[in-house]
Design an enzyme around this catalytic site. Structure first.
Site, PDB file in Angstrom:
ATOM      1  N   GLY A  23      -6.801  -5.621   0.244  1.00  0.00           N
ATOM      2  CA  GLY A  23      -6.497  -4.925   1.489  1.00  0.00           C
ATOM      3  C   GLY A  23      -5.048  -4.993   1.932  1.00  0.00           C
ATOM      4  O   GLY A  23      -4.759  -4.853   3.126  1.00  0.00           O
ATOM      5  N   LEU A 105     -16.196   8.950  -5.323  1.00  0.00           N
ATOM      6  CA  LEU A 105     -16.805   9.515  -4.111  1.00  0.00           C
ATOM      7  C   LEU A 105     -17.883  10.538  -4.458  1.00  0.00           C
ATOM      8  O   LEU A 105     -17.737  11.300  -5.422  1.00  0.00           O
ATOM      9  CB  LEU A 105     -15.737  10.223  -3.263  1.00  0.00           C
ATOM     10  CG  LEU A 105     -14.612   9.374  -2.698  1.00  0.00           C
ATOM     11  CD1 LEU A 105     -13.756  10.229  -1.760  1.00  0.00           C
ATOM     12  CD2 LEU A 105     -15.115   8.143  -1.977  1.00  0.00           C
ATOM     13  N   ASN A 119      -5.597   9.279  -1.020  1.00  0.00           N
ATOM     14  CA  ASN A 119      -5.728   8.119  -1.903  1.00  0.00           C
ATOM     15  C   ASN A 119      -4.338   7.621  -2.281  1.00  0.00           C
ATOM     16  O   ASN A 119      -3.421   8.419  -2.460  1.00  0.00           O
ATOM     17  CB  ASN A 119      -6.483   8.544  -3.182  1.00  0.00           C
ATOM     18  CG  ASN A 119      -6.641   7.412  -4.166  1.00  0.00           C
ATOM     19  OD1 ASN A 119      -7.076   6.311  -3.805  1.00  0.00           O
ATOM     20  ND2 ASN A 119      -6.288   7.656  -5.421  1.00  0.00           N
ATOM     21  N   HIS A 121      -2.379   5.772  -5.291  1.00  0.00           N
ATOM     22  CA  HIS A 121      -2.532   5.422  -6.712  1.00  0.00           C
ATOM     23  C   HIS A 121      -1.246   4.741  -7.191  1.00  0.00           C
ATOM     24  O   HIS A 121      -0.146   5.232  -6.908  1.00  0.00           O
ATOM     25  CB  HIS A 121      -2.823   6.679  -7.544  1.00  0.00           C
ATOM     26  CG  HIS A 121      -3.055   6.341  -8.978  1.00  0.00           C
ATOM     27  ND1 HIS A 121      -4.247   5.799  -9.435  1.00  0.00           N
ATOM     28  CD2 HIS A 121      -2.225   6.400 -10.052  1.00  0.00           C
ATOM     29  CE1 HIS A 121      -4.143   5.559 -10.731  1.00  0.00           C
ATOM     30  NE2 HIS A 121      -2.929   5.909 -11.120  1.00  0.00           N
ATOM     31  N   ASP A 162      -7.718  11.661  -9.442  1.00  0.00           N
ATOM     32  CA  ASP A 162      -6.258  11.643  -9.219  1.00  0.00           C
ATOM     33  C   ASP A 162      -5.609  13.009  -9.464  1.00  0.00           C
ATOM     34  O   ASP A 162      -4.458  13.090  -9.897  1.00  0.00           O
ATOM     35  CB  ASP A 162      -5.576  10.575 -10.109  1.00  0.00           C
ATOM     36  CG  ASP A 162      -6.147   9.185  -9.885  1.00  0.00           C
ATOM     37  OD1 ASP A 162      -6.497   8.868  -8.739  1.00  0.00           O
ATOM     38  OD2 ASP A 162      -6.237   8.419 -10.861  1.00  0.00           O
ATOM     39  N   GLN A 190       7.525  -2.038  -2.946  1.00  0.00           N
ATOM     40  CA  GLN A 190       8.585  -1.023  -2.833  1.00  0.00           C
ATOM     41  C   GLN A 190       8.048   0.395  -2.646  1.00  0.00           C
ATOM     42  O   GLN A 190       8.765   1.257  -2.150  1.00  0.00           O
ATOM     43  CB  GLN A 190       9.484  -1.067  -4.075  1.00  0.00           C
ATOM     44  CG  GLN A 190      10.255  -2.368  -4.193  1.00  0.00           C
ATOM     45  CD  GLN A 190      11.224  -2.376  -5.375  1.00  0.00           C
ATOM     46  OE1 GLN A 190      11.432  -1.367  -6.043  1.00  0.00           O
ATOM     47  NE2 GLN A 190      11.820  -3.530  -5.624  1.00  0.00           N
ATOM     48  N   GLU A 192       3.957   1.457  -2.532  1.00  0.00           N
ATOM     49  CA  GLU A 192       2.671   1.714  -1.868  1.00  0.00           C
ATOM     50  C   GLU A 192       2.721   1.460  -0.364  1.00  0.00           C
ATOM     51  O   GLU A 192       2.265   2.287   0.427  1.00  0.00           O
ATOM     52  CB  GLU A 192       1.574   0.843  -2.490  1.00  0.00           C
ATOM     53  CG  GLU A 192       1.304   1.172  -3.942  1.00  0.00           C
ATOM     54  CD  GLU A 192       0.127   0.390  -4.497  1.00  0.00           C
ATOM     55  OE1 GLU A 192      -0.881   0.221  -3.811  1.00  0.00           O
ATOM     56  OE2 GLU A 192       0.228  -0.057  -5.658  1.00  0.00           O
TER      57      GLU A 192
HETATM   58  C1  GAR Z   1      -3.485  -0.918  -5.010  1.00  0.00           C
HETATM   59  O1  GAR Z   1      -2.499  -1.217  -5.963  1.00  0.00           O
HETATM   60  C2  GAR Z   1      -3.894   0.538  -5.115  1.00  0.00           C
HETATM   61  O2  GAR Z   1      -2.830   1.388  -5.423  1.00  0.00           O
HETATM   62  C3  GAR Z   1      -4.877   0.479  -6.262  1.00  0.00           C
HETATM   63  O3  GAR Z   1      -5.638  -0.689  -5.995  1.00  0.00           O
HETATM   64  C4  GAR Z   1      -4.784  -1.643  -5.345  1.00  0.00           C
HETATM   65  C5  GAR Z   1      -5.480  -2.163  -4.106  1.00  0.00           C
HETATM   66  O4  GAR Z   1      -4.751  -3.187  -3.484  1.00  0.00           O
HETATM   67  N1  GAR Z   1      -5.690   1.658  -6.297  1.00  0.00           N
HETATM   68  C6  GAR Z   1      -6.061   2.236  -7.448  1.00  0.00           C
HETATM   69  O5  GAR Z   1      -5.798   1.781  -8.542  1.00  0.00           O
HETATM   70  C7  GAR Z   1      -6.855   3.524  -7.278  1.00  0.00           C
HETATM   71  N2  GAR Z   1      -6.946   4.243  -8.522  1.00  0.00           N
HETATM   72  P1  GAR Z   1      -5.020  -3.611  -1.973  1.00  0.00           P
HETATM   73  O6  GAR Z   1      -6.516  -3.855  -1.850  1.00  0.00           O
HETATM   74  O7  GAR Z   1      -4.238  -4.900  -1.825  1.00  0.00           O
HETATM   75  O8  GAR Z   1      -4.530  -2.501  -1.082  1.00  0.00           O
END
Ligand code: GAR
Length: 224
Positions: A23, A105, A119, A121, A162, A190, A192
């Site tokens: 999260g 989904l 989303n 990614h 995606d 950097q 997300e």
């Molecule tokens: C993140 O790196 C997100 O980009 C990835 O899961 C991680 C969740 O981290 N999502 C995917 O790979 C979707 N295809 P978080 O729970 O710490 O936000």
């Protein structure tokens, strides 16, 4: 509220955040709202498919209503999909944010929330994305391929994996000696945690629309 083309119609944007793990992206959204980096937005609910997700603790600490709907608690996928969709509809979000949500989904949900699901990614789509590319695996594949630049993408969700309209992307350098873990951390820090809050703010303030399958920034004439 949001129209079908993703444009806002005024009022505070009510978002539902779907999570599966740590999260940190949820935290970036919470922090963004607190610091006013994200405006006109409120998190109305968090849904996790995983009871042990630390994201649920983060939600509880902020007093955000949160619930877990796990496929393990349902006899088959259809029963899970029905329960999940029902919970989403009950929350009544304007926008659904998949913040590390590792569940496919239900198609009914994608059709019912056209251009109202985004989303994050952890790569520069169309590289290292699609079926089987999630979490740490994305960074393992990027290192295996030897790319020198990777990054993250925020996109609207459509029926493919995606493949939906791209809202924002940010590049991140791969460094010598990177492991999947160090690369994942740098991409999160950097890229997300920067572009996911920014995309929500843009949507909440009516600055994004989808035209012919591509995102445009409505008051600046193109996605930046
Ligand atoms: C993140 O790196 C997100 O980009 C990835 O899961 C991680 C969740 O981290 N999502 C995917 O790979 C979707 N295809 P978080 O729970 O710490 O936000």
């Amino acid at each position: 509220m949001l129209k079908e083309d993703g444009a806002a119609t005024g009022g505070r944007l009510k978002i539902l955040v779907c999570v599966s793990g740590g999260g940190t992206n949820l935290q970036a959204i919470i922090d963004g709202i607190k610091s006013n980096a994200i405006t006109n937005t409120e998190i109305i609910s968090v849904i996790s498919n995983n009871k042990k997700a630390y994201a649920l603790v983060r939600a509880a600490e902020e007093g955000i209503p949160a619930l877990c709907i796990s496929p393990k608690d349902y006899e088959d996928r259809e029963a899970f999909n029905r329960a999940f969709l029902k919970a989403v509809q009950a929350a009544g979000p304007d926008l659904i944010v998949l913040a590390g949500f590792l569940v496919v989904l239900p198609e009914e949900m994608i059709a019912g929330y056209r251009n109202r699901i985004i989303n994050i990614h952890p790569s520069l789509i169309p590289s290292f994305c699609g079926k089987g590319f999630y979490g740490l695996k994305v960074h393992e594949k990027a290192l295996e391929r030897g790319v020198k630049v990777t990054g993250a993408t925020v996109h609207f969700v459509d029926e493919g994996t995606d493949t939906g309209p791209i809202i924002l992307q940010k590049a991140v350098a791969v460094e010598a000696g990177d492991t999947p873990e160090t690369l994942q951390k740098r991409v999160m820090e950097q890229a997300e945690w920067v572009i996911l809050p920014k995309a929500i703010d843009m949507i909440a303030n009516g600055r994004i629309a989808v035209e012919e399958g591509r995102c445009i920034e409505t008051d600046k004439g193109g996605c930046s």
